[in-house]
Design a protein around this motif. Structure first.
Motif, PDB file in Angstrom:
ATOM      1  N   ASN A  73       0.749  -1.240  -0.094  1.00 32.95           N
ATOM      2  CA  ASN A  73      -0.103   0.039   0.057  1.00 32.95           C
ATOM      3  C   ASN A  73       0.916   1.147  -0.099  1.00 32.95           C
ATOM      4  O   ASN A  73       0.483   2.363   0.281  1.00 32.95           O
ATOM      5  CB  ASN A  73      -0.977   0.059   1.133  1.00 32.95           C
ATOM      6  N   LEU A  74       1.924   1.119  -0.592  1.00 30.76           N
ATOM      7  CA  LEU A  74       2.874   2.201  -0.497  1.00 30.76           C
ATOM      8  C   LEU A  74       2.439   3.297  -1.792  1.00 30.76           C
ATOM      9  O   LEU A  74       1.744   2.959  -2.742  1.00 30.76           O
ATOM     10  CB  LEU A  74       4.509   2.181  -0.920  1.00 30.76           C
ATOM     11  N   MET A  75       2.414   4.751  -1.334  1.00 29.82           N
ATOM     12  CA  MET A  75       2.121   5.578  -2.447  1.00 29.82           C
ATOM     13  C   MET A  75       2.936   5.393  -3.691  1.00 29.82           C
ATOM     14  O   MET A  75       4.033   5.547  -3.539  1.00 29.82           O
ATOM     15  CB  MET A  75       2.074   6.937  -1.881  1.00 29.82           C
ATOM     16  N   PRO A  76       2.322   5.147  -4.996  1.00 30.49           N
ATOM     17  CA  PRO A  76       2.836   5.161  -6.068  1.00 30.49           C
ATOM     18  C   PRO A  76       3.592   6.655  -6.485  1.00 30.49           C
ATOM     19  O   PRO A  76       3.432   7.529  -5.964  1.00 30.49           O
ATOM     20  CB  PRO A  76       1.753   4.925  -7.188  1.00 30.49           C
ATOM     21  N   ASP A  77       4.909   6.419  -7.247  1.00 30.68           N
ATOM     22  CA  ASP A  77       5.497   7.593  -7.664  1.00 30.68           C
ATOM     23  C   ASP A  77       4.458   8.645  -8.147  1.00 30.68           C
ATOM     24  O   ASP A  77       4.521   9.774  -8.050  1.00 30.68           O
ATOM     25  CB  ASP A  77       6.629   7.193  -8.323  1.00 30.68           C
ATOM     26  N   GLN A  78       3.905   8.318  -9.205  1.00 29.11           N
ATOM     27  CA  GLN A  78       2.614   8.903  -9.799  1.00 29.11           C
ATOM     28  C   GLN A  78       1.491   8.062 -10.002  1.00 29.11           C
ATOM     29  O   GLN A  78       1.636   6.888 -10.025  1.00 29.11           O
ATOM     30  CB  GLN A  78       3.263   9.014 -11.151  1.00 29.11           C
ATOM     31  N   TRP A  79       0.333   9.045  -9.795  1.00 31.84           N
ATOM     32  CA  TRP A  79      -0.877   8.234  -9.751  1.00 31.84           C
ATOM     33  C   TRP A  79      -2.176   9.358 -10.137  1.00 31.84           C
ATOM     34  O   TRP A  79      -1.750  10.395 -10.130  1.00 31.84           O
ATOM     35  CB  TRP A  79      -1.078   7.317  -8.545  1.00 31.84           C
ATOM     36  N   GLN A  80      -3.264   8.746 -10.394  1.00 35.55           N
ATOM     37  CA  GLN A  80      -4.384   9.591 -10.749  1.00 35.55           C
ATOM     38  C   GLN A  80      -5.332   9.480  -9.486  1.00 35.55           C
ATOM     39  O   GLN A  80      -5.676   8.323  -8.948  1.00 35.55           O
ATOM     40  CB  GLN A  80      -5.094   9.318 -11.930  1.00 35.55           C
ATOM     41  N   LEU A  81      -6.015  10.716  -9.147  1.00 37.91           N
ATOM     42  CA  LEU A  81      -7.092  10.784  -8.051  1.00 37.91           C
ATOM     43  C   LEU A  81      -8.370  11.010  -8.938  1.00 37.91           C
ATOM     44  O   LEU A  81      -8.381  12.222  -9.200  1.00 37.91           O
ATOM     45  CB  LEU A  81      -6.648  11.515  -7.054  1.00 37.91           C
ATOM     46  N   MET A  82      -9.223  10.161  -8.940  1.00 38.88           N
ATOM     47  CA  MET A  82     -10.488  10.608 -10.010  1.00 38.88           C
ATOM     48  C   MET A  82     -11.277  11.525  -9.003  1.00 38.88           C
ATOM     49  O   MET A  82     -11.212  11.617  -7.872  1.00 38.88           O
ATOM     50  CB  MET A  82     -11.260   9.377  -9.943  1.00 38.88           C
ATOM     51  N   ARG A  83     -12.089  12.099  -9.756  1.00 41.66           N
ATOM     52  CA  ARG A  83     -12.967  13.323  -9.262  1.00 41.66           C
ATOM     53  C   ARG A  83     -13.876  12.530  -8.322  1.00 41.66           C
ATOM     54  O   ARG A  83     -14.508  11.785  -8.587  1.00 41.66           O
ATOM     55  CB  ARG A  83     -13.906  14.025 -10.432  1.00 41.66           C
ATOM     56  N   GLY A  84     -13.748  13.231  -6.983  1.00 42.47           N
ATOM     57  CA  GLY A  84     -14.867  12.731  -6.089  1.00 42.47           C
ATOM     58  C   GLY A  84     -14.120  11.564  -5.218  1.00 42.47           C
ATOM     59  O   GLY A  84     -14.616  11.224  -4.388  1.00 42.47           O
ATOM     60  N   ALA A  85     -13.047  11.165  -5.751  1.00 37.50           N
ATOM     61  CA  ALA A  85     -12.531   9.859  -5.139  1.00 37.50           C
ATOM     62  C   ALA A  85     -11.746  10.134  -3.828  1.00 37.50           C
ATOM     63  O   ALA A  85     -11.017  11.278  -3.852  1.00 37.50           O
ATOM     64  CB  ALA A  85     -11.806   8.892  -6.233  1.00 37.50           C
ATOM     65  N   SER A  86     -11.426   9.004  -2.986  1.00 35.15           N
ATOM     66  CA  SER A  86     -10.493   8.995  -2.019  1.00 35.15           C
ATOM     67  C   SER A  86      -9.637   7.828  -1.942  1.00 35.15           C
ATOM     68  O   SER A  86     -10.125   6.761  -2.216  1.00 35.15           O
ATOM     69  CB  SER A  86     -11.231   9.073  -0.688  1.00 35.15           C
ATOM     70  N   GLU A  87      -8.445   8.033  -1.937  1.00 36.71           N
ATOM     71  CA  GLU A  87      -7.323   7.044  -1.627  1.00 36.71           C
ATOM     72  C   GLU A  87      -6.714   7.223  -0.186  1.00 36.71           C
ATOM     73  O   GLU A  87      -6.171   8.440   0.014  1.00 36.71           O
ATOM     74  CB  GLU A  87      -6.458   6.870  -2.859  1.00 36.71           C
ATOM     75  N   THR A  88      -6.277   6.062   0.238  1.00 35.65           N
ATOM     76  CA  THR A  88      -5.296   5.944   1.367  1.00 35.65           C
ATOM     77  C   THR A  88      -4.149   5.056   0.995  1.00 35.65           C
ATOM     78  O   THR A  88      -4.043   3.926   0.623  1.00 35.65           O
ATOM     79  CB  THR A  88      -5.995   5.330   2.547  1.00 35.65           C
ATOM     80  N   TYR A  89      -2.909   5.738   1.456  1.00 37.93           N
ATOM     81  CA  TYR A  89      -1.637   5.378   1.067  1.00 37.93           C
ATOM     82  C   TYR A  89      -0.787   5.335   2.127  1.00 37.93           C
ATOM     83  O   TYR A  89      -1.147   6.228   3.171  1.00 37.93           O
ATOM     84  CB  TYR A  89      -0.899   5.710  -0.296  1.00 37.93           C
ATOM     85  N   LYS A  90       0.324   4.693   2.123  1.00 40.11           N
ATOM     86  CA  LYS A  90       1.476   4.673   3.213  1.00 40.11           C
ATOM     87  C   LYS A  90       2.574   5.549   2.416  1.00 40.11           C
ATOM     88  O   LYS A  90       2.902   5.517   1.275  1.00 40.11           O
ATOM     89  CB  LYS A  90       2.074   3.429   3.586  1.00 40.11           C
ATOM     90  N   LEU A  91       3.166   6.621   3.172  1.00 36.91           N
ATOM     91  CA  LEU A  91       4.250   7.239   2.519  1.00 36.91           C
ATOM     92  C   LEU A  91       5.440   6.840   3.573  1.00 36.91           C
ATOM     93  O   LEU A  91       5.297   7.043   4.931  1.00 36.91           O
ATOM     94  CB  LEU A  91       4.130   8.875   2.770  1.00 36.91           C
ATOM     95  N   VAL A  92       6.628   6.432   3.216  1.00 37.48           N
ATOM     96  CA  VAL A  92       7.792   5.729   3.918  1.00 37.48           C
ATOM     97  C   VAL A  92       8.896   6.866   3.693  1.00 37.48           C
ATOM     98  O   VAL A  92       9.155   7.123   2.671  1.00 37.48           O
ATOM     99  CB  VAL A  92       8.185   4.572   3.288  1.00 37.48           C
ATOM    100  N   TYR A  93       9.234   7.632   4.528  1.00 37.85           N
ATOM    101  CA  TYR A  93      10.208   8.384   4.537  1.00 37.85           C
ATOM    102  C   TYR A  93      11.714   8.260   5.551  1.00 37.85           C
ATOM    103  O   TYR A  93      11.404   7.449   6.346  1.00 37.85           O
ATOM    104  CB  TYR A  93       9.962   9.823   5.469  1.00 37.85           C
ATOM    105  N   GLN A  94      12.753   8.628   5.080  1.00 37.02           N
ATOM    106  CA  GLN A  94      13.883   8.541   5.729  1.00 37.02           C
ATOM    107  C   GLN A  94      14.100   9.828   6.332  1.00 37.02           C
ATOM    108  O   GLN A  94      14.466  10.707   5.647  1.00 37.02           O
ATOM    109  CB  GLN A  94      14.945   8.024   5.102  1.00 37.02           C
ATOM    110  N   VAL A  95      14.259   9.847   7.750  1.00 37.55           N
ATOM    111  CA  VAL A  95      14.567  11.158   8.451  1.00 37.55           C
ATOM    112  C   VAL A  95      15.707  10.993   9.514  1.00 37.55           C
ATOM    113  O   VAL A  95      15.999   9.828   9.930  1.00 37.55           O
ATOM    114  CB  VAL A  95      13.359  11.535   9.219  1.00 37.55           C
ATOM    115  N   PRO A  96      16.399  12.025   9.947  1.00 36.08           N
ATOM    116  CA  PRO A  96      17.585  11.794  10.779  1.00 36.08           C
ATOM    117  C   PRO A  96      16.886  10.937  12.138  1.00 36.08           C
ATOM    118  O   PRO A  96      16.083  11.146  12.606  1.00 36.08           O
ATOM    119  CB  PRO A  96      17.850  13.251  11.512  1.00 36.08           C
ATOM    120  N   ALA A  97      18.116   9.934  12.663  1.00 34.65           N
ATOM    121  CA  ALA A  97      17.608   9.255  13.667  1.00 34.65           C
ATOM    122  C   ALA A  97      17.322   9.958  15.055  1.00 34.65           C
ATOM    123  O   ALA A  97      16.727   9.510  15.857  1.00 34.65           O
ATOM    124  CB  ALA A  97      18.695   8.205  13.932  1.00 34.65           C
ATOM    125  N   ASP A  98      17.871  11.183  15.050  1.00 36.19           N
ATOM    126  CA  ASP A  98      17.863  12.033  16.439  1.00 36.19           C
ATOM    127  C   ASP A  98      16.609  12.868  16.297  1.00 36.19           C
ATOM    128  O   ASP A  98      16.114  13.624  17.282  1.00 36.19           O
ATOM    129  CB  ASP A  98      18.870  12.814  16.897  1.00 36.19           C
TER     130      ASP A  98
END
Length: 216
Positions: free
Chosen positions: A164-189
């Protein structure tokens, strides 16, 4: 101010890469005198929906029939264009509404592991189209920020695959709703974060900016 600067730097970087990349970018046409609702072709710029609109003002996001005022965004022309919320808040711009439902910090996500000195931040995000047509979307619509430094921001890495990762590019249809995971790398501290979106119009005029703040 630093957070606005981070968005500006990201926009400049994306524009600089336009000549050598087919980067996923949204370019929307919304002319008040134009009856053609067909999205313009994607062009490498900042990966935010762009639309032809008067530089002097930013259109307010319309409230869909039957919806409530329980969202954060422009509701009058007197608003200052800076909107902040927390996890669970509905952040509405001209094009779409996004909600950061939850955030986790796993040791790994599928085959994704953090680089040395980093930690993973996984955000569960719902995006709902409130615009009049299908929207081209991308991972570059959602910027992670973790400090006040000019380089304290990033995006989900391109080409990641997983549940369920968010694709690099995707289409969101009019009136539609989508739920995705976004995975980021951030500093450990890092312990304080925001996930933001900046409206950028086709003439590169910046519109409203939205931040969802949270802490580890």
């Amino acid at each position: 101010m630093k957070r606005f600067l981070a968005w500006t730097l990201a926009l400049v970087l994306a524009l600089a890469l336009a000549g050598c990349s087919g980067s996923n970018v949204q370019s929307m046409m919304q002319g008040s005198d134009n009856n053609d609702d067909t999205p313009a072709a994607s062009t490498p710029a900042a990966s935010t929906p762009a639309a032809s609109a008067p530089a002097a003002s930013t259109p307010a996001a319309s409230t869909p029939s039957g919806s409530s005022d329980e969202w954060i965004g422009r509701k009058s022309e007197s608003d200052d264009g800076y909107f902040s919320g927390r996890i669970g808040d509905h952040m509405r711009n001209v094009f779409f509404e996004y909600t950061v439902n939850s955030v986790d910090y796993p040791a790994s996500y599928g085959d994704i592991t953090p680089a040395d000195g980093n930690q993973l931040l996984v955000a569960d995000v719902t995006v709902r189209n409130v615009f009049s047509q299908t929207l081209p979307m991308s991972i570059y619509d959602f910027q992670i920020q973790w400090g006040d430094g000019d380089q304290d921001f990033g995006y989900q890495e391109e080409g990641l695959t997983g549940d369920n990762l968010m694709p690099d590019q995707w289409q969101l249809m009019r009136g539609a709703s989508e739920t995705y995971k976004l995975v980021y790398q951030v500093p450990a501290d890092a312990t304080e974060f925001s996930i933001s979106y900046l409206e950028v119009w086709e003439d590169n005029t910046e519109g409203d900016v939205f931040f969802v703040y949270f802490e580890k």
